[in-house]
Design an enzyme around this catalytic site. Structure first.
Site: not given
Length: 321
Positions: A278, A282, A290, A292, A275, A238
C-alpha cells in the site's frame, strides 16, 4: 523455397522480436524471418518503419511444412502471442507499425484466417472485439541482421523485454490461467503466493527486506519487472520495506482498498498484476509518500549482478549517484 511442398505465412504481432521464438521452436517450421511488410516503401529501415511514415508493419514471415505443422495450427499459435483486441499497437509499443495483421498468401489461407478470427470472437475469451486485420500478403522486406533471431543473440534483454512489455503477463492471464496458477504455486513460496496472488500481508519485522541496505534494484517476484531502487528505500520503522517512489510510475498501479474497515490505496505491479502493498501519505520524501511493500512480492538484484541478470541498463543509476 527449397521444397515445393513448403508454404509461407506472414503475421504482424507487434514487436517482431517476440514473434519468432514461439514459432521457431515448433516442428515443421523451416525458418522465421523478422521484417517489414504492408507499406509503400521498398527496403525500409527499422528507423523509417518506427517513424510511422512507410505504412509498414513489423512482421514475421514463416516458411513451414503444412504436412507437419498445418496453417490452422500456425493461426492458433499466432493468436496466443498477441492481444488481438488492441487496435492501437501491442503492449508498450504503440502505433500502426505495431498493429496486428494476418497477411494471407492464398485464398485458402484467407478463409482459414477469417474462420479462425470468427471462432475466437465467438469464444467469449475476450470481452472486446477482435481488432486483428486480415490482409493480402505484400512484398516482405527482411529486417536488419541484428533483429534476426534476437531471442538467441540477446536472451537476457529479450526475456526482460517480454516481461516488461506486459506480453507474457497477458498471455498467462488469457491463455494459460490454470497452468499459470499451477506454475506460480510451484515457483513461489506459500508466503509469496499468498501476498502476490491473494492480497496477503507478511509479518512485520519478520520478512526478508525490511532492514535491507544493499545497493541494487527490487523487481516483481512473479514477472521480474523493475519496481524500486535501493536509492529510494528508507527506514520507516514500520517493519516492511519502504520506498519514497517507484523507479518508474508506469510500473505500478493503484487500487482503492476498503478491506479490514480501512480505506487505503493498494499498490499492484502493472504487468503481472501482483499485489505489492500500500502507499501512504506519511513519507519523508519530496512527494510525502511511503510505499509500504511486502518483501515477499520482491526479488532483489544486487548492483554487481545487474548485468548478468539482464538489468544492465540500470547500472547508470548507480553511476550517477
Amino acid at each position: 523455397m527449397d521444397n515445393n511442398n513448403y508454404q509461407r505465412a506472414t503475421f504482424a504481432g507487434g514487436c517482431f522480436w517476440c514473434m519468432v521464438k514461439p514459432f521457431d521452436e515448433e516442428p515443421g517450421i523451416i525458418s522465421v524471418v523478422s521484417g517489414y511488410t504492408g507499406g509503400n516503401k521498398a527496403n525500409p529501415t527499422y528507423e523509417e518503419v518506427c517513424s510511422e511514415t512507410t505504412g509498414h508493419y513489423e512482421a514475421v514471415q514463416i516458411t513451414f511444412n503444412p504436412a507437419v505443422y498445418p496453417y490452422e495450427k500456425l493461426l492458433h499459435t499466432y493468436w496466443q502471442q498477441i492481444d488481438p483486441t488492441d487496435p492501437g499497437g501491442q503492449f508498450f509499443d504503440r502505433g500502426q507499425s505495431y498493429q496486428t495483421v494476418i497477411f494471407y498468401h492464398s485464398e485458402e489461407q484467407k478463409q482459414a484466417a477469417e474462420a479462425s478470427k470468427n471462432a475466437l470472437q465467438n469464444s467469449g475469451r475476450f470481452d472486446k472485439p477482435i481488432a486483428t486485420q486480415i490482409l493480402p500478403a505484400q512484398e516482405f522486406y527482411p529486417a536488419e541482421e541484428y533483429h534476426q533471431d534476437y531471442h538467441k543473440k540477446n536472451p537476457s534483454h529479450y526475456n526482460r523485454y517480454r516481461h516488461g512489455s506486459g506480453r507474457d503477463a497477458f498471455i498467462e492471464r488469457h491463455w494459460n490461467r490454470v497452468t499459470s496458477e499451477q506454475q506460480l504455486r510451484e515457483k513461489l513460496t506459500p508466503m509469496q503466493y499468498k501476498v502476490t496472488q491473494e492480497n496477503g500481508t507478511e509479518p512485520a519485522f519478520r520478512n526478508e527486506f525490511w532492514d535491507h541496505k544493499e545497493e541494487g534494484i527490487y523487481v516483481d517476484i512473479v514477472s521480474g519487472e523493475p519496481l524500486f531502487s535501493s536509492f529510494d528505500k528508507f527506514d520507516s520503522s514500520c517493519g516492511w520495506p519502504s520506498f519514497h517512489k517507484p523507479m518508474d510510475m508506469s510500473s505500478i498501479k493503484g487500487k482503492m482498498d476498503t478491506s479490514h474497515g480501512m480505506v487505503r490505496m493498494e499498490v499492484r505491479s502493472q504487468n503481472a498484476d501482483s499485489h505489492l502493498g500500500h502507499v501512504f501519505d506519511d513519507g519523508p520524501g519530496p512527494e510525502g509518500l511511503r510505499y509500504c511493500i511486502n518483501s515477499a512480492a520482491l526479488r532483489f538484484i544486487p548492483k554487481a549482478e545487474l548485468e548478468q541478470e539482464g538489468y544492465g541498463e540500470y547500472l547508470q543509476l548507480f553511476d550517477q549517484k
